[in-house]
Design an enzyme around this catalytic site. Sequence first.
Site, PDB file in Angstrom:
ATOM      1  N   GLY A  69       0.853  -1.334   0.022  1.00  0.00           N
ATOM      2  CA  GLY A  69      -0.344  -0.143   0.005  1.00  0.00           C
ATOM      3  C   GLY A  69       0.851   1.309  -0.108  1.00  0.00           C
ATOM      4  O   GLY A  69       0.666   2.146  -0.598  1.00  0.00           O
ATOM      5  N   SER A  70       1.935   1.379   0.937  1.00  0.00           N
ATOM      6  CA  SER A  70       2.904   2.511   0.837  1.00  0.00           C
ATOM      7  C   SER A  70       3.395   2.842  -0.454  1.00  0.00           C
ATOM      8  O   SER A  70       3.409   3.979  -0.857  1.00  0.00           O
ATOM      9  CB  SER A  70       4.063   2.235   1.939  1.00  0.00           C
ATOM     10  OG  SER A  70       3.444   2.015   3.144  1.00  0.00           O
ATOM     11  N   ASN A 150      -7.856   3.641   8.706  1.00  0.00           N
ATOM     12  CA  ASN A 150      -7.257   2.515   9.334  1.00  0.00           C
ATOM     13  C   ASN A 150      -7.380   2.617  10.693  1.00  0.00           C
ATOM     14  O   ASN A 150      -7.125   1.400  11.519  1.00  0.00           O
ATOM     15  CB  ASN A 150      -5.667   2.633   9.022  1.00  0.00           C
ATOM     16  CG  ASN A 150      -5.021   3.862   9.140  1.00  0.00           C
ATOM     17  OD1 ASN A 150      -5.368   4.709   8.518  1.00  0.00           O
ATOM     18  ND2 ASN A 150      -3.948   3.778   9.849  1.00  0.00           N
ATOM     19  N   GLN A 178      -7.730  -0.207   3.489  1.00  0.00           N
ATOM     20  CA  GLN A 178      -8.597  -0.988   4.566  1.00  0.00           C
ATOM     21  C   GLN A 178     -10.060  -1.427   4.044  1.00  0.00           C
ATOM     22  O   GLN A 178     -10.608  -2.147   4.615  1.00  0.00           O
ATOM     23  CB  GLN A 178      -8.825   0.053   5.805  1.00  0.00           C
ATOM     24  CG  GLN A 178      -7.646   0.221   6.413  1.00  0.00           C
ATOM     25  CD  GLN A 178      -7.227  -0.817   7.408  1.00  0.00           C
ATOM     26  OE1 GLN A 178      -8.019  -1.397   7.777  1.00  0.00           O
ATOM     27  NE2 GLN A 178      -5.841  -0.606   7.550  1.00  0.00           N
ATOM     28  N   SER A 198      -3.372  -3.039  -0.592  1.00  0.00           N
ATOM     29  CA  SER A 198      -2.249  -4.148   0.110  1.00  0.00           C
ATOM     30  C   SER A 198      -2.743  -5.313   0.326  1.00  0.00           C
ATOM     31  O   SER A 198      -3.892  -5.513   1.072  1.00  0.00           O
ATOM     32  CB  SER A 198      -1.816  -3.257   1.371  1.00  0.00           C
ATOM     33  OG  SER A 198      -0.916  -4.058   1.829  1.00  0.00           O
ATOM     34  N   THR A 236      12.216  -7.521 -10.903  1.00  0.00           N
ATOM     35  CA  THR A 236      11.372  -8.989 -11.023  1.00  0.00           C
ATOM     36  C   THR A 236      10.346  -9.041 -10.197  1.00  0.00           C
ATOM     37  O   THR A 236      10.276  -8.935  -8.867  1.00  0.00           O
ATOM     38  CB  THR A 236      12.421  -9.981 -10.808  1.00  0.00           C
ATOM     39  OG1 THR A 236      13.699  -9.688 -11.672  1.00  0.00           O
ATOM     40  CG2 THR A 236      11.674 -11.267 -11.091  1.00  0.00           C
ATOM     41  N   CYS A 323       2.155   2.749  13.560  1.00  0.00           N
ATOM     42  CA  CYS A 323       3.433   3.502  13.217  1.00  0.00           C
ATOM     43  C   CYS A 323       3.466   4.510  14.103  1.00  0.00           C
ATOM     44  O   CYS A 323       4.251   5.085  14.516  1.00  0.00           O
ATOM     45  CB  CYS A 323       2.872   4.117  11.779  1.00  0.00           C
ATOM     46  SG  CYS A 323       1.917   3.142  10.638  1.00  0.00           S
TER      47      CYS A 323
END
Length: 394
Positions: A69-70, A150, A178, A198, A236, A323
């Site tokens: 997601g980031s 979130n 989310q 994500s 890759t 976080c």
Amino acid sequence: MIYADNAATTKMSEAAVNRMFSVINENFGNPSSLYSLGQRAKEILESAREDVAKVINARAKEIYFTSGGSEADNQAIISAAKIGEKKGKKHIISSAFEHHAVLHTLKKLEREGFEVTLLNVHENGLVVPEEVASAIREDTCLVTIMFANNEIGTIQPIREIGKICREKGVLFHTDAVQAIGHIPVDVEADNIDMLSASGHKFHGPKGTGFLYVKKGIRLLNLIEGGAQERGKRAGTENVPGIAAMAVALKEAAEKMEVNAAHLERNRNRLIEGLKEIPHSAINGDETKRLPGNVNFCFEGIEGESLLLLLDDKGIAASSGSACTSGSLDPSHVLLAIGRVHDVAHGSLRLSIGEDITEKEVETIIKSVKEVVEYLRGFSPIWRDLTSGKKQFIL
Ligand SMILES: *Cc1c(COP(=O)(O)O)cnc(C)c1O
């Protein structure tokens, strides 16, 4: 253990684990290689792209796989900003309670001369579409508003915001990390131009994710190298991870209605039970929230102590977001909905999973009640509140 931190990450589904192992063992080829082993890996990759696209009503060509997601948030926002800049448009609209992957990217752009308007999310944790409309200017190159928060789980009026952006001809990105796999998301009906997702938030593997970019919208690459992902994301491909993510997402989409009904029932019981704790309050709108999200503030305690004592009782939960844990600042999300520092410090997020049982819900309610009472027993703030030296806020 009762795992009630699914907003931080989820356990991989059995089908996703099996898929990942089978691809690792049997299809280890590089999708860019021309011999058949490589071409089989390429087929797995492209069939995963079809599956992912279908779930959000997109076309396979509109899906770019990322490391999560980031990365998807960074790429969408930076790409939109750099393309806007070339047309003299250096204004971006977002909200005050976005994930740090969005907020920190915007901060970086501000240092590079972009102007950012962060919309208020109000007490109920919701952005008002009319406020998006009035914030849009001639030089606005992007609106980025998250689908569901979130921390407090509130679901934004994305369709209305998307409609406004379409009418005004402004690009619209949503961090749907989310929401995807938990509530219906339809990029066409919801008027979405770009969307981040994500894998590890819907029972897929960590380090997987994707960015949806509507056909006709240009995307810049952030990682230089090979021509993977149609030249937009070098490196890759994580074939086993991507294949497992697609399996997890398909599964989540198929079971969405049943899962959501089960989660909502248990979420509502949790809310009802925790409301019985004096001087407590739910954070964010009570109904316009993710089926599995519960977030409360309890006056006179520290969220961190609450978490540690719940852990002792076998319950994994969160206070603020993972976080911000470890820092002394209260959650920017709780401050954005108007919680004062003291109250925001006493927060608890319970994000339950699809396998939660009624018995576990009752255990959580009982444990939180016990721990809050215990902590208040020797909290100096609580003593000041009960003696009248300080005023109760909740
Ligand atoms: C978890 C999360 C992210 C980050 O996703 P990663 O895959 O962990 O990089 C971004 N936005 C929201 C809303 C999230 O919950």
